[in-house]
Design a protein around this motif. Structure first.
Motif, short mmCIF file in Angstrom:
data_model
loop_
_atom_site.label_atom_id
_atom_site.label_comp_id
_atom_site.label_asym_id
_atom_site.label_seq_id
_atom_site.Cartn_x
_atom_site.Cartn_y
_atom_site.Cartn_z
N PHE A 180 14.57 6.48 15.71
CA PHE A 180 13.70 6.05 14.61
C PHE A 180 12.24 5.99 15.05
N ASP A 181 12.00 5.68 16.31
CA ASP A 181 10.62 5.69 16.80
C ASP A 181 10.04 7.10 16.73
N ASN A 182 10.85 8.12 17.07
CA ASN A 182 10.40 9.51 16.91
C ASN A 182 10.02 9.80 15.46
N ARG A 183 10.85 9.35 14.54
CA ARG A 183 10.61 9.65 13.13
C ARG A 183 9.37 8.92 12.61
N VAL A 184 9.19 7.67 12.99
CA VAL A 184 8.03 6.91 12.53
C VAL A 184 6.74 7.51 13.09
N ASP A 185 6.79 8.00 14.31
CA ASP A 185 5.62 8.68 14.88
C ASP A 185 5.21 9.86 13.99
N PHE A 186 6.20 10.62 13.54
CA PHE A 186 5.90 11.78 12.70
C PHE A 186 5.40 11.35 11.33
N ILE A 187 6.03 10.32 10.75
CA ILE A 187 5.60 9.82 9.44
C ILE A 187 4.15 9.34 9.51
N MET A 188 3.79 8.65 10.58
CA MET A 188 2.41 8.17 10.77
C MET A 188 1.44 9.34 10.86
N LYS A 189 1.85 10.40 11.51
CA LYS A 189 1.00 11.59 11.60
C LYS A 189 0.73 12.17 10.22
N VAL A 190 1.79 12.24 9.38
CA VAL A 190 1.62 12.75 8.03
C VAL A 190 0.73 11.81 7.21
N LEU A 191 0.92 10.51 7.34
CA LEU A 191 0.06 9.55 6.64
C LEU A 191 -1.40 9.77 6.99
N GLY A 192 -1.66 10.07 8.24
CA GLY A 192 -3.04 10.29 8.66
C GLY A 192 -3.66 11.53 8.06
N GLU A 193 -2.82 12.44 7.55
CA GLU A 193 -3.32 13.69 6.97
C GLU A 193 -3.45 13.63 5.46
N TYR B 4 13.91 6.63 -7.72
CA TYR B 4 12.92 5.56 -7.77
C TYR B 4 11.73 6.04 -8.60
N LYS B 5 11.26 5.20 -9.53
CA LYS B 5 10.12 5.53 -10.36
C LYS B 5 8.84 5.13 -9.63
N THR B 6 8.06 6.10 -9.23
CA THR B 6 6.90 5.82 -8.40
C THR B 6 5.77 5.18 -9.20
N ASN B 7 4.94 4.42 -8.47
CA ASN B 7 3.74 3.80 -9.02
C ASN B 7 2.54 4.55 -8.43
N PRO B 8 1.70 5.16 -9.27
CA PRO B 8 0.58 5.96 -8.75
C PRO B 8 -0.46 5.14 -7.99
N ASN B 9 -0.40 3.81 -8.09
CA ASN B 9 -1.31 2.96 -7.32
C ASN B 9 -0.91 2.84 -5.85
N HIS B 10 0.27 3.32 -5.53
CA HIS B 10 0.76 3.28 -4.15
C HIS B 10 0.67 4.66 -3.52
N ASP C 48 0.82 -1.21 0.00
CA ASP C 48 0.00 0.00 0.00
C ASP C 48 0.85 1.26 0.00
N ILE C 49 1.96 1.22 0.74
CA ILE C 49 2.79 2.40 0.93
C ILE C 49 4.23 2.06 0.54
N VAL C 50 4.82 2.92 -0.28
CA VAL C 50 6.24 2.79 -0.62
C VAL C 50 6.97 3.96 0.01
N PHE C 51 7.96 3.64 0.83
CA PHE C 51 8.74 4.67 1.53
C PHE C 51 10.17 4.59 0.98
N VAL C 52 10.58 5.62 0.26
CA VAL C 52 11.86 5.61 -0.44
C VAL C 52 12.90 6.38 0.35
N LEU C 53 13.99 5.71 0.70
CA LEU C 53 15.16 6.40 1.25
C LEU C 53 15.97 6.90 0.07
N ARG C 54 15.84 8.18 -0.23
CA ARG C 54 16.45 8.74 -1.45
C ARG C 54 17.89 9.14 -1.16
N GLY C 55 18.82 8.37 -1.73
CA GLY C 55 20.23 8.68 -1.65
C GLY C 55 20.72 9.08 -3.03
#
Length: 272
Positions: A258-271, A42-48, A31-38
């Motif tokens: 990383f738990d701090n960061r995932v908490d924030f990412i989840m907040k953004v997902l919810g929005e 990455y070519k995104t899929n609009p279905n995700h 459902d969700i693709v999370f790209v660590l861009r270095g």
């Protein structure tokens, strides 16, 4: 980073799968693709739902690439503000961080060095050029240092990640540097977060976040003489080293895991 993120996402109830670049476009039911861009796009899929975390080399990512994502995270407040004013996609500052289950204080006599640098031998490693102009020897671990520095400084090509905390914990001073573009846009290195979790004093090239994010727990320098002066001071004042290192660990534990960061990412997902 991928392993630490996976662990934190799973603690929050997600089923997380890591795909290295060679298997980016597998047909997994996600459902969700999370790209660590270095370094690579990455070519995104609009279905995700597509999320990017740009952790380095901002000069390699153009605005059109950012626009392909549902949300973009950037490891620099300064650069996130710049890009956020230029594109329609919502942009959030999301600094790098560390994993306290991997990086923590554990001294080991076999890993002990006075001044330590861990990193590959590449062009424009100004901190290595500067330290070698002082009277202080440095212990170096990393690939590609042959023919770049005197072999007497090179202690090994590789430290396993699960052992790295012992080396950080056991040195008196850890040296850190940034790529030029990351320094200019204030992308603090992951090494800063990792080292502070190990209660290690870090001397780094100068970035604004040393004073703001890290509350001056990261010692910065400008020029060879300044580096030599600061090494001399902190080598001769262990209590000052310990005070900064302990304060730095507290800052990272509270705000930059990383738990701090995932908490924030989840907040953004919810929005979204």
């Amino acid at each position: 980073m991928a392993l630490a993120l996976k662990k934190s996402f799973e603690r929050k109830g997600f089923n997380a799968i890591i795909h290295e670049r060679e298997s980016w476009y597998c047909d997994d039911d996600v459902d969700i693709v999370f790209v660590l861009r270095g370094l690579y796009e990455y070519k995104t899929n609009p279905n995700h739902i597509n999320l990017m975390w740009n952790i380095s080399h901002p000069d390699l990512v153009d605005n059109d690439e950012y626009e392909n994502y549902d949300a973009v995270f950037i490891s620099s407040e300064k650069y996130a503000n710049k890009i956020g004013n230029e594109i329609k996609t919502k942009v959030y500052p999301l600094l790098q961080c560390s994993d306290p289950e991997v990086f923590y204080p554990q001294e080991d006599e076999e890993c002990r060095h006075d001044i330590l640098f861990v990193g590959i031998g590449r062009k424009n490693r100004e901190i290595m050029e500067d330290i070698l102009k002082t009277d202080y020897p440095v212990s170096v671990y990393g690939k590609h240092w042959n023919n770049k520095i005197d072999e007497k400084y090179v202690c090994g090509e590789f430290i396993p990640n699960e052992e790295l905390h012992k080396y950080y914990s056991s040195c008196k001073i850890l040296l850190n540097d940034h790529w030029k573009d990351m320094r200019e846009w204030d992308f603090p290195s992951n090494r800063l977060f990792d080292a502070l979790l190990c209660e290690t004093l870090v001397i780094s090239d100068k970035i604004p976040s040393a004073a703001t994010i890290f509350k001056d727990c990261i010692v910065t320098y400008e020029g060879v003489d300044d580096l030599a002066d600061k090494i001399e001071y902190y080598m001769n004042n262990p209590s000052e080293r310990e005070k900064l290192a302990k304060k730095g660990r507290e800052i990272v534990l509270k705000n930059h895991t990383f738990d701090n960061r995932v908490d924030f990412i989840m907040k953004v997902l919810g929005e979204l």
